[in-house]
Write a protein that holds these residues in place. Structure first.
Motif, PDB file in Angstrom:
ATOM      1  N   LYS A  35     -10.438  28.943  31.113  1.00 19.35           N
ATOM      2  CA  LYS A  35      -9.044  29.358  30.959  1.00 19.35           C
ATOM      3  C   LYS A  35      -8.912  30.420  29.879  1.00 19.35           C
ATOM      4  N   GLN A  39      -7.568  34.177  30.411  1.00 16.80           N
ATOM      5  CA  GLN A  39      -6.431  34.678  29.645  1.00 16.80           C
ATOM      6  C   GLN A  39      -6.774  36.021  29.008  1.00 16.80           C
ATOM      7  N   LEU A  44      -4.644  34.564  34.340  1.00 18.36           N
ATOM      8  CA  LEU A  44      -4.294  33.147  34.302  1.00 18.36           C
ATOM      9  C   LEU A  44      -3.585  32.737  35.590  1.00 18.36           C
TER      10      LEU A  44
END
Length: 179
Positions: A35, A39, A44
């Motif tokens: 994640k 990002q 995302l």
């Protein structure tokens, strides 16, 4: 056997539980790392659903109900009316009634006119008398204004006349030989 329950149910040993906990922790750590990487790249996953613009849109890979897929294909190709007319022709007896359907059949649909053939002159007359009712009933099935008239063809009992197979070659001869 270690880890066997007296009731015959296998239970993980304390060693296996510790290993499972380490695996779950490792999985959570890897997910958090993925994640964070996404990002940084600006990729995302969405937190709110996509907004639909104009009409229902779908991703090209999304599954679709078969009926909806066929409707989309018919609309894209402009085949909605011919398919509806074919459906009416296929259900002719159901639409016009069993007795009338037994003695008549739809032949064609051209420029708002349904051409119906009858198996006798009496049934052809009957269909001519029922033409306004048939137009109304067919428009109930196909949509208002689709059918404007019903044309009726009577029976074609005799086969079309064909010329004979014997031919005389040459000229016809003088015109005054028969007299």
């Amino acid at each position: 056997m270690s880890g066997d329950d007296p009731q015959g149910v296998d239970r993980p040993s304390s060693e296996q539980r510790a290993s499972n906990a380490k695996g779950a922790a490792l999985a959570r750590e890897k997910l958090a790392q993925a994640k964070a990487d996404a990002q940084r790249r600006g990729q995302l996953p969405r937190t709110e659903p996509r907004k639909k613009k104009g009409g229902p849109k779908r991703d090209s890979g999304d599954p679709m109900l078969f009926g909806a897929a066929i409707q989309d294909l018919l609309a894209a190709r402009g085949w909605e009316e011919p398919v509806a007319i074919g459906g009416v022709f296929g259900r002719w007896r159901e639409i016009v009634g069993a007795e009338l359907g037994l003695h008549t059949r739809p032949e064609a649909f051209e420029d708002g006119e349904v051409i119906v053939s009858a198996d006798s002159t009496a049934w052809a007359t009957q269909v001519r008398l029922l033409a306004p009712t048939l137009v109304r009933r067919l428009n109930e099935e196909l949509g208002d204004g689709t059918v404007t008239a019903v044309k009726v063809r009577g029976p074609n009992l005799a086969p079309p006349r064909q010329a004979g197979h014997i031919r005389v070659k040459g000229s016809r001869g003088p015109g005054d030989t028969f007299g």
